[in-house]
Design a protein around this motif. Structure first.
Motif: not given
Ligand SMILES: Cc1ncc(COP(=O)(O)O)c(C=O)c1O
Length: 495
Positions: A107-108, A110, A113, A115, A427, A430-432, A467
């Motif tokens: 995910w990070s 992408r 995004v 992270s 996610v 857009g943040v992990v 976010r």
């Protein structure tokens, strides 16, 4: 095949599937499970053990990954043969954490995004040219000797520089009390191999560094959690555990604890040392973030207050300098160092002399001093940006720790929010982040999360918190909605 003797303990610090892996391995070793025999269908074994099927499937997958079992599509899982066809050539069993960390990494990565999930320093700050000069300088001076096998204990000059550096922080150690390791993770691994056998008890802070949890679980240790508050490990809870459980080790991160960022108070440090010495239990001090202090002077290591014995100290160049070089060190009683060195020799012979020599050279340069100043100032500003953004973006009921160093802090969410649900929503936004369960001994920290601020710029931190704030508010209003619906359909009270 008789697996009726297997019993799993839900209260043990070891996950159910890891316990099952150990039990199945024991059955293989003792002959209860012979090479080629078919393991029970996961559904049946799950029913007889009273666990869910996923637990059994996870255990089987770990055995397959380790080459100790093989899966035949449509036929089931079989104990691997002893002909060497699979055993020994495949990677070690996965820990419970790996799939979760892999997902976070995916995910990070992408595009777009932000992270705050990984604990890495910022490679953009690494001064490549000065380090290349150090490499060239030591190669010119020491030549091919640096490309030869070297001593397991470490390169002489690097040991000298380390001893001087530790002395500055109040830890006066002789060369025979030091060992160079390939990162503090290897130091911890060697300690675990020397001190722990399957079933041994180990005290850990709860939450704690996920790499330590994974290691101790893989070694089959029984984890005994002690909570962490704003002053570090709640040492008051430790005494009865030491006398009751006789653990083999107490593992602690007193300075800028990962994941919470808190630093242990002086009175707790004194008490911790006292009661561990009184009970003869070694303390493993993981000081990997200790030098990453935002105030002028880094706090002293716990080991500095412990005389020569009692504390096995782990340090690293990974956080302040360069993690990719894998340069760490252990400081301990000379007997302990000899035992660790013997295990290191069979693990990897030694850490590369070229890198140790170059690091020893680099540590004495102005470029290194400048880097340390820049790194501390940059991470301090990022920490400030994160604290200010949390203040601005988080709704009431959300709280967080305020680290004075290190790379992470912990956020506590209102109880009605689950971090698993929040992560899915974050996610999408857009943040992990890293969910608290990854650092919890009993996977019961579903309302906590860890944020790291080392690897990203201040503007990314601010946008990331906008976010995350949106995701938290959406989860909160979803939880309120669910509560109202529950109320609407619940029966009237009986009066
Ligand atoms: C608390 C703690 N200990 C140990 C390590 C391992 O560090 P290294 O092996 O790079 O020294 C880390 C890395 O993130 C950490 O956070």
């Amino acid at each position: 095949m008789d697996l009726s003797g297997i019993s799993l303990d839900r209260n043990s610090g070891t996950s159910l599937h890891a316990q099952l892996v150990l039990a199945l391995r024991a059955a293989m070793a003792e002959g209860g499970l012979r090479a080629g025999s078919r393991l029970p269908a996961s559904r049946n074994l799950a029913r007889s053990l009273g666990v869910n099927r996923g637990t059994v499937q996870k255990a089987y997958s770990a055995l397959v990954a380790a080459g100790e079992a093989r899966a035949a599509v449509g036929q089931g899982t079989f104990v691997a043969g002893t002909d060497g066809s699979a055993a020994g050539i495949l990677p070690p069993p996965q820990t419970a954490e790996d799939p979760d960390w892999e997902r976070l990494a995916r995910w990070s990565a992408r595009p777009g995004v932000i992270s705050l999930a990984g604990g890495m320093p910022d490679a953009r700050l690494f001064p490549v040219a000065p380090f290349r000069e150090s490499l060239n300088a030591v190669l010119a001076k020491e030549g091919s000797g640096l490309l030869q096998y070297g001593p397991s204990r470490g390169h002489g000059r690097f040991l000298e520089v380390l001893a001087a550096r530790l002395k500055e922080r109040g830890l006066d150690r002789q060369a025979e009390e030091l060992l160079v390791v390939s990162g503090s993770q290897q130091g911890l691994d060697l300690v675990a191999r020397v001190f722990i056998s399957p079933g041994d008890a180990v005290v850990v802070e709860d939450p704690t560094y996920s790499g330590a949890l994974a290691l101790f679980r893989m070694m089959g240790a029984r984890l005994l959690p002690v909570p962490v508050d704003d002053h570090g490990m709640v040492v008051e809870r430790l005494e009865s555990i030491l006398t009751r459980e006789r653990p083999r080790l107490v593992y602690t991160i007193p300075n800028f604890h990962n994941p919470t960022g808190v630093t242990m108070s002086p009175s707790r440090r004194r008490r911790l040392l006292e009661i561990c010495a009184a009970n003869g239990v070694p303390v493993v001090e993981d000081d990997s973030d200790g030098e990453l202090a935002f105030d002028d002077v880094p706090p002293p290591p716990l080991a500095a207050g412990a005389g020569n014995g009692g504390v096995i100290y782990l340090g690293t160049s990974s956080k302040l300098l360069f993690p990719g070089l894998r340069l760490g060190w252990v400081a301990a009683d000379s007997q302990v160092i000899r035992a660790l060195e013997a295990v290191k020799r069979v693990a990897d012979l030694h850490t590369p002399p070229l890198l140790q020599a170059a690091m020893a050279h680099f540590m004495m340069t102005k470029a290194c001093r400048d880097l340390v100043t820049t790194v501390r100032a940059s991470y301090a500003s990022r920490r400030d940006a994160l604290l200010q953004s949390l203040e601005k973006e988080m709704p009431a009921g959300v709280t967080w720790s305020e680290p004075r160093g290190g790379l992470s802090l912990m956020v506590d969410l209102p109880a009605q929010i689950s971090t698993a649900d929040l992560l899915a929503r974050a996610v999408e936004e857009g943040v992990v982040f890293a969910p608290g369960n990854l650092f919890a001994v009993r996977h019961s920290a579903d309302h906590r999360l860890r944020l790291t601020y080392g690897g990203i710029r201040e503007e990314e931190i601010r946008e990331g918190m906008v976010r995350l704030g949106r995701a938290v508010r959406a989860e909160l209003s979803g939880a309120d909605q669910r509560r109202m619906t529950d109320k609407a359909i619940s029966p009237p009270p009986l009066v």
